[in-house]
Design a protein around this motif. Structure first.
Motif, PDB file in Angstrom:
ATOM      1  N   HIS A 105       0.616  -1.184   0.097  1.00  0.00           N
ATOM      2  CA  HIS A 105      -0.439   0.242   0.325  1.00  0.00           C
ATOM      3  C   HIS A 105       0.913   0.817  -0.245  1.00  0.00           C
ATOM      4  O   HIS A 105       1.744   1.285   0.977  1.00  0.00           O
ATOM      5  CB  HIS A 105      -1.231   0.209   1.179  1.00  0.00           C
ATOM      6  CG  HIS A 105      -1.211  -0.893   1.073  1.00  0.00           C
ATOM      7  ND1 HIS A 105      -3.278  -1.536   1.009  1.00  0.00           N
ATOM      8  CD2 HIS A 105      -1.999  -2.466   1.757  1.00  0.00           C
ATOM      9  CE1 HIS A 105      -3.990  -2.330   1.624  1.00  0.00           C
ATOM     10  NE2 HIS A 105      -2.469  -3.295   1.232  1.00  0.00           N
ATOM     11  N   VAL A 137      -4.931  11.987   3.964  1.00  0.00           N
ATOM     12  CA  VAL A 137      -5.556  10.109   4.742  1.00  0.00           C
ATOM     13  C   VAL A 137      -5.986  10.780   6.427  1.00  0.00           C
ATOM     14  O   VAL A 137      -7.032  10.028   7.137  1.00  0.00           O
ATOM     15  CB  VAL A 137      -3.975  10.072   5.125  1.00  0.00           C
ATOM     16  CG1 VAL A 137      -4.084   8.587   6.121  1.00  0.00           C
ATOM     17  CG2 VAL A 137      -3.225   8.795   4.159  1.00  0.00           C
ATOM     18  N   SER A 157     -15.530   2.199   3.772  1.00  0.00           N
ATOM     19  CA  SER A 157     -14.624   2.107   4.350  1.00  0.00           C
ATOM     20  C   SER A 157     -14.168   0.670   3.374  1.00  0.00           C
ATOM     21  O   SER A 157     -13.698   0.286   2.717  1.00  0.00           O
ATOM     22  CB  SER A 157     -14.022   2.512   5.004  1.00  0.00           C
ATOM     23  OG  SER A 157     -13.660   3.815   5.522  1.00  0.00           O
ATOM     24  N   HIS A 163     -13.248  -2.123   0.750  1.00  0.00           N
ATOM     25  CA  HIS A 163     -12.251  -3.409   1.572  1.00  0.00           C
ATOM     26  C   HIS A 163     -13.042  -4.032   1.281  1.00  0.00           C
ATOM     27  O   HIS A 163     -13.494  -5.238   1.895  1.00  0.00           O
ATOM     28  CB  HIS A 163     -11.646  -3.122   2.756  1.00  0.00           C
ATOM     29  CG  HIS A 163     -10.666  -1.827   2.447  1.00  0.00           C
ATOM     30  ND1 HIS A 163      -9.728  -1.930   2.683  1.00  0.00           N
ATOM     31  CD2 HIS A 163     -11.338  -0.309   3.031  1.00  0.00           C
ATOM     32  CE1 HIS A 163      -8.737  -0.889   2.143  1.00  0.00           C
ATOM     33  NE2 HIS A 163      -9.967   0.596   3.104  1.00  0.00           N
ATOM     34  N   SER A 191      -6.176  -5.287   4.575  1.00  0.00           N
ATOM     35  CA  SER A 191      -5.487  -3.989   3.660  1.00  0.00           C
ATOM     36  C   SER A 191      -6.684  -3.190   3.327  1.00  0.00           C
ATOM     37  O   SER A 191      -6.073  -1.733   4.872  1.00  0.00           O
ATOM     38  CB  SER A 191      -6.002  -4.495   2.350  1.00  0.00           C
ATOM     39  OG  SER A 191      -7.508  -4.529   2.184  1.00  0.00           O
ATOM     40  N   GLU A 230      -4.972   0.438   5.139  1.00  0.00           N
ATOM     41  CA  GLU A 230      -5.701   2.192   4.858  1.00  0.00           C
ATOM     42  C   GLU A 230      -5.894   2.569   5.564  1.00  0.00           C
ATOM     43  O   GLU A 230      -5.705   3.608   5.793  1.00  0.00           O
ATOM     44  CB  GLU A 230      -5.945   1.821   3.893  1.00  0.00           C
ATOM     45  CG  GLU A 230      -5.387   1.045   2.737  1.00  0.00           C
ATOM     46  CD  GLU A 230      -6.145   1.154   1.199  1.00  0.00           C
ATOM     47  OE1 GLU A 230      -7.200   1.896   0.992  1.00  0.00           O
ATOM     48  OE2 GLU A 230      -5.320   0.222  -0.008  1.00  0.00           O
ATOM     49  N   GLU A 231      -7.229   1.903   6.937  1.00  0.00           N
ATOM     50  CA  GLU A 231      -7.885   2.784   7.935  1.00  0.00           C
ATOM     51  C   GLU A 231      -7.103   3.053   8.982  1.00  0.00           C
ATOM     52  O   GLU A 231      -7.634   4.448  10.143  1.00  0.00           O
ATOM     53  CB  GLU A 231      -9.581   2.325   8.478  1.00  0.00           C
ATOM     54  CG  GLU A 231      -9.930   2.110   6.552  1.00  0.00           C
ATOM     55  CD  GLU A 231     -10.377   4.040   5.976  1.00  0.00           C
ATOM     56  OE1 GLU A 231     -10.732   4.347   6.753  1.00  0.00           O
ATOM     57  OE2 GLU A 231     -10.561   3.642   4.479  1.00  0.00           O
ATOM     58  N   LEU A 250      -1.644   3.580   8.282  1.00  0.00           N
ATOM     59  CA  LEU A 250      -0.691   4.516   7.686  1.00  0.00           C
ATOM     60  C   LEU A 250      -0.839   5.767   8.882  1.00  0.00           C
ATOM     61  O   LEU A 250      -0.388   6.702   8.809  1.00  0.00           O
ATOM     62  CB  LEU A 250      -1.467   4.243   6.573  1.00  0.00           C
ATOM     63  CG  LEU A 250      -1.611   5.060   5.051  1.00  0.00           C
ATOM     64  CD1 LEU A 250       0.248   4.842   5.249  1.00  0.00           C
ATOM     65  CD2 LEU A 250      -2.100   4.500   3.698  1.00  0.00           C
ATOM     66  N   SER A 253      -0.496  -5.487   3.202  1.00  0.00           N
ATOM     67  CA  SER A 253      -0.836  -6.624   4.068  1.00  0.00           C
ATOM     68  C   SER A 253      -0.717  -7.893   2.932  1.00  0.00           C
ATOM     69  O   SER A 253      -0.304  -8.088   1.697  1.00  0.00           O
ATOM     70  CB  SER A 253      -3.171  -5.445   2.938  1.00  0.00           C
ATOM     71  OG  SER A 253      -2.927  -5.756   1.785  1.00  0.00           O
TER      72      SER A 253
END
Ligand code: SAM
Length: 307
Positions: free
Chosen positions: A42, A51, A88, A92, A158, A162-163, A166, A202
């Motif tokens: 990612h 973000v 979200s 995913h 993932s 990402e949520e 990161l 991931s």
């Protein structure tokens, strides 16, 4: 698995569809994956501040010594049923069709390991570090703040990367002084040098190690692999062991934090250390036992024959 408080994402979990609200090991679907999540990297988005949109930043109490911040997603309007979490999740597919492995909450052994790092004065400077099964990524963030040369974060899902991972890493790459409220963060520059030390992945463990080892980008093995609450399911021990042995440097070290037993899952310190013994690749030793509440242990693994 203890039922300790969620540190930062009770709302997240309570808003999740029933099929993804519980980690696989709590809903008893902890047999081997029928179609494991494929490994992927990612990238950090170009517009970093995006973000952190809709995120509430908090500093964890009791962790001032590492000055770690976490983020949680803000769910603006519950009644509309179209909050950012729903969006979200729908982006995913691993959470819709697959398995959720538990990274949306911070599990208590993470804090044991962070405490241990400071008690034992574990040095991260100039080390290449992997936070394996990272969830919120606090172990890797601790290494990053300890001047690690590079830090990689891996989680099965993932969405977690990402949520949660990161944004957590990014929010810890700003705001050097004081309480990092989101407003403060947005006013400051991100430390690009720090961000460029991090990579995010991931996917299931076997796929992850193959992905790194077969990638076109040269891959340097890890000096340190940090992992917390990842040995609850004996079905994954083979993949975990394989990943550790393929990705750790010859003179590297794994720090693993775990509850002594995971009731209903079959995993825990004894079955895992017996597995390690049988494989005859690593020496394992308990470096700390925490006997408050559910018994927890920190284990160090090093290669038997570092060559
Ligand atoms: N380390 C975090 C903590 O302590 O808060 C999260 C722990 S969570 C209980 C277990 C983590 O292990 C998940 O986030 C998942 O990413 C990872 N995991 C477990 N089994 C896995 C597998 N077979 N392949 C890849 N990741 C796995």
């Amino acid at each position: 698995i203890s039922s300790e408080e969620n540190i930062f994402n009770e709302e997240l979990l309570s808003e999740m569809p029933a099929q993804v609200a519980e980690p696989s090991f709590l809903n008893k679907s902890h047999e081997k994956y029928s179609s494991p999540a494929a490994a992927k990297e990612h990238n950090v988005p170009e517009e970093i501040s995006k973000v952190l949109e809709n995120k509430v930043v908090e500093t964890l109490l009791g962790l001032c010594h590492v000055n770690i911040s976490v983020v949680k997603a803000e769910l603006p309007n519950y009644s509309h049923g179209d909050n950012i979490l729903t969006k979200s999740i729908s982006s995913h597919s691993d959470l819709i069709t697959g398995v959720y492995e538990g990274g949306l909450k911070i599990w208590e052994c993470t804090f044991d390991l962070v405490d241990y790092f400071s008690e034992a004065e574990v040095q991260f400077a100039h080390k290449v570090v992997l936070d394996l099964g990272c969830g919120a990524g606090l172990l890797g963030i601790t290494a990053l703040k300890g001047n690690a040369e590079r830090v990689h974060f891996q989680d099965y899902n993932s969405m977690v990367i990402e949520e949660i991972t990161l944004p957590n890493v990014l929010v810890n790459c700003v705001c050097q002084n004081g309480d990092p409220s989101l407003e403060q963060c947005q006013k400051r520059d991100f430390n690009q040098d720090l961000i460029s030390k991090c990579k995010f992945f991931s996917g299931e463990w076997s796929g992850f190690s193959n992905f790194l080892l077969n990638s076109n980008t040269p891959f340097a093995k890890y000096d340190l692999i940090l992992t917390s609450e990842t040995i609850y399911n004996p079905d994954y021990y083979e993949a975990l062991h394989d990943t550790l042995s393929k990705l750790l440097k010859a003179n590297g070290c794994v720090y693993l934090a775990s509850k002594a037993h995971y009731f209903g899952c079959g995993g825990g310190v004894l079955p895992f250390t017996e597995f390690i013994k049988k494989k005859n690749v690593f020496n394992s030793r308990s470096v700390k036992i925490i006997d408050k509440g559910l018994k927890r242990v920190i284990i160090e693994l090093v290669f038997k024959n570092p060559c």
